[in-house]
Design a protein around this motif. Sequence first.
Motif, PDB file in Angstrom:
ATOM      1  N   UNK A  52      50.419  42.095  41.324  1.00  0.00           N
ATOM      2  CA  UNK A  52      49.143  41.366  41.332  1.00  0.00           C
ATOM      3  C   UNK A  52      48.291  41.738  40.124  1.00  0.00           C
ATOM      4  N   UNK A  53      48.189  43.028  39.835  1.00  0.00           N
ATOM      5  CA  UNK A  53      47.315  43.465  38.746  1.00  0.00           C
ATOM      6  C   UNK A  53      47.874  43.065  37.381  1.00  0.00           C
ATOM      7  N   UNK A  54      49.180  43.131  37.195  1.00  0.00           N
ATOM      8  CA  UNK A  54      49.753  42.735  35.905  1.00  0.00           C
ATOM      9  C   UNK A  54      49.654  41.233  35.690  1.00  0.00           C
ATOM     10  N   UNK A  55      49.862  40.450  36.741  1.00  0.00           N
ATOM     11  CA  UNK A  55      49.687  39.003  36.605  1.00  0.00           C
ATOM     12  C   UNK A  55      48.236  38.653  36.287  1.00  0.00           C
ATOM     13  N   UNK A  56      47.309  39.354  36.913  1.00  0.00           N
ATOM     14  CA  UNK A  56      45.888  39.118  36.636  1.00  0.00           C
ATOM     15  C   UNK A  56      45.534  39.487  35.206  1.00  0.00           C
ATOM     16  N   UNK A  57      46.008  40.630  34.754  1.00  0.00           N
ATOM     17  CA  UNK A  57      45.657  41.089  33.410  1.00  0.00           C
ATOM     18  C   UNK A  57      46.261  40.197  32.330  1.00  0.00           C
ATOM     19  N   UNK A  58      47.518  39.772  32.502  1.00  0.00           N
ATOM     20  CA  UNK A  58      48.146  38.921  31.486  1.00  0.00           C
ATOM     21  C   UNK A  58      47.480  37.551  31.423  1.00  0.00           C
ATOM     22  N   UNK A  59      47.157  36.982  32.574  1.00  0.00           N
ATOM     23  CA  UNK A  59      46.509  35.669  32.587  1.00  0.00           C
ATOM     24  C   UNK A  59      45.102  35.741  32.005  1.00  0.00           C
ATOM     25  N   UNK A  60      44.348  36.767  32.379  1.00  0.00           N
ATOM     26  CA  UNK A  60      42.991  36.907  31.849  1.00  0.00           C
ATOM     27  C   UNK A  60      43.005  37.235  30.365  1.00  0.00           C
ATOM     28  N   UNK A  61      43.973  38.007  29.913  1.00  0.00           N
ATOM     29  CA  UNK A  61      44.024  38.348  28.500  1.00  0.00           C
ATOM     30  C   UNK A  61      44.409  37.191  27.610  1.00  0.00           C
ATOM     31  N   UNK A  62      45.222  36.275  28.104  1.00  0.00           N
ATOM     32  CA  UNK A  62      45.660  35.145  27.284  1.00  0.00           C
ATOM     33  C   UNK A  62      44.735  33.944  27.397  1.00  0.00           C
ATOM     34  N   UNK A  63      44.185  33.696  28.576  1.00  0.00           N
ATOM     35  CA  UNK A  63      43.347  32.516  28.798  1.00  0.00           C
ATOM     36  C   UNK A  63      41.869  32.827  28.927  1.00  0.00           C
ATOM     37  N   UNK A  64      41.490  34.090  29.016  1.00  0.00           N
ATOM     38  CA  UNK A  64      40.099  34.519  29.172  1.00  0.00           C
ATOM     39  C   UNK A  64      39.474  33.954  30.454  1.00  0.00           C
ATOM     40  N   UNK A  65      40.259  33.824  31.495  1.00  0.00           N
ATOM     41  CA  UNK A  65      39.747  33.376  32.788  1.00  0.00           C
ATOM     42  C   UNK A  65      39.278  34.594  33.575  1.00  0.00           C
ATOM     43  N   UNK A  66      38.104  34.496  34.182  1.00  0.00           N
ATOM     44  CA  UNK A  66      37.553  35.643  34.903  1.00  0.00           C
ATOM     45  C   UNK A  66      37.258  35.296  36.361  1.00  0.00           C
ATOM     46  N   UNK A  67      36.191  34.552  36.588  1.00  0.00           N
ATOM     47  CA  UNK A  67      35.757  34.279  37.959  1.00  0.00           C
ATOM     48  C   UNK A  67      36.777  33.415  38.692  1.00  0.00           C
ATOM     49  N   UNK A  68      37.225  32.338  38.049  1.00  0.00           N
ATOM     50  CA  UNK A  68      38.190  31.453  38.705  1.00  0.00           C
ATOM     51  C   UNK A  68      39.499  32.176  38.993  1.00  0.00           C
ATOM     52  N   UNK A  69      39.934  33.024  38.066  1.00  0.00           N
ATOM     53  CA  UNK A  69      41.172  33.770  38.286  1.00  0.00           C
ATOM     54  C   UNK A  69      41.024  34.770  39.425  1.00  0.00           C
ATOM     55  N   UNK A  70      39.859  35.380  39.527  1.00  0.00           N
ATOM     56  CA  UNK A  70      39.613  36.315  40.628  1.00  0.00           C
ATOM     57  C   UNK A  70      39.674  35.593  41.970  1.00  0.00           C
ATOM     58  N   UNK A  71      39.125  34.387  42.030  1.00  0.00           N
ATOM     59  CA  UNK A  71      39.166  33.610  43.271  1.00  0.00           C
ATOM     60  C   UNK A  71      40.598  33.189  43.598  1.00  0.00           C
ATOM     61  N   UNK A  72      41.369  32.819  42.567  1.00  0.00           N
ATOM     62  CA  UNK A  72      42.755  32.392  42.792  1.00  0.00           C
ATOM     63  C   UNK A  72      43.582  33.515  43.405  1.00  0.00           C
ATOM     64  N   UNK A  73      43.499  34.716  42.837  1.00  0.00           N
ATOM     65  CA  UNK A  73      44.297  35.821  43.357  1.00  0.00           C
ATOM     66  C   UNK A  73      43.756  36.333  44.689  1.00  0.00           C
ATOM     67  N   UNK A  74      42.468  36.156  44.924  1.00  0.00           N
ATOM     68  CA  UNK A  74      41.931  36.516  46.235  1.00  0.00           C
ATOM     69  C   UNK A  74      42.491  35.594  47.313  1.00  0.00           C
ATOM     70  N   UNK A  75      42.623  34.312  46.996  1.00  0.00           N
ATOM     71  CA  UNK A  75      43.206  33.383  47.958  1.00  0.00           C
ATOM     72  C   UNK A  75      44.708  33.619  48.122  1.00  0.00           C
ATOM     73  N   UNK A  76      45.388  34.026  47.053  1.00  0.00           N
ATOM     74  CA  UNK A  76      46.827  34.275  47.155  1.00  0.00           C
ATOM     75  C   UNK A  76      47.133  35.507  48.004  1.00  0.00           C
TER      76      UNK A  76
END
Length: 228
Positions: A76-100
């Motif tokens: 979970x943490x590596x998928x979050x970090x790679x996605x946020x580092x490449x796309x600069x997604x923060x709030x929406x990405x946090x909500x996505x992984x919270x729902x997953x």
Amino acid sequence: MTQFVTSSPPPPPSEFHHISLLVYFAVYLILGLFTFGIAVPSNHLLPIILIGTTYGRLLGIFMGSYTKIDQGLYVVLDATSLTAGSMRMTVSLCVIFLELTNNLLLLPITMFILLIVKTVGDCFNPSVYEIILHLKGLPFLDAHPEPWIRNLTIEELDDEKSALVTLCGEEKVSRIVEVLKNTTHNGFPIVDQGVFPSVGLPIGATEVKGLILKAHLVAMLRKKWFLT
């Protein structure tokens, strides 16, 4: 006196083999590099998440003999970090992984990871979408204007603006050639002067019929589409 020596149980075997994960990671990484820049309406979010989860599982397998942290947390943490580092997604990405994950306990550490990744990424390069825009030369507005734009006034823009050049429905070839030579406009409005005005317009008003591009005028002159 008998002494009993107890040892911690060995870590459970991983569900995936590391060779399979390496092949999966390499294939998705190569395919992602090909699809990110082509003009195809494909989704970039899911491939990046899959690449990050594969890398996280590999890291979890490697760290399994040193820590007792569940491998799913690395995923979970590596998928979050790679996605946020490449796309600069923060709030929406946090909500996505919270729902997953459906686990509120992962929310603080996920937000902390997103904060670190975005801060470090902004220090080195922009997001992958901005890089593609620069490579393809697509026009877009930056988040912050240039310093010289902040001191620009309307009067200065009006002084730099070229005079409007219009064409009538029927023009001489010499007039069109003169306009093309003496102006740098990319398009010219087609107007009819002195038409019968509509309700509320003054007498002798100018009616705009359309717009013709400079490339169209050049093509007409080359093909000699003239009215005799």
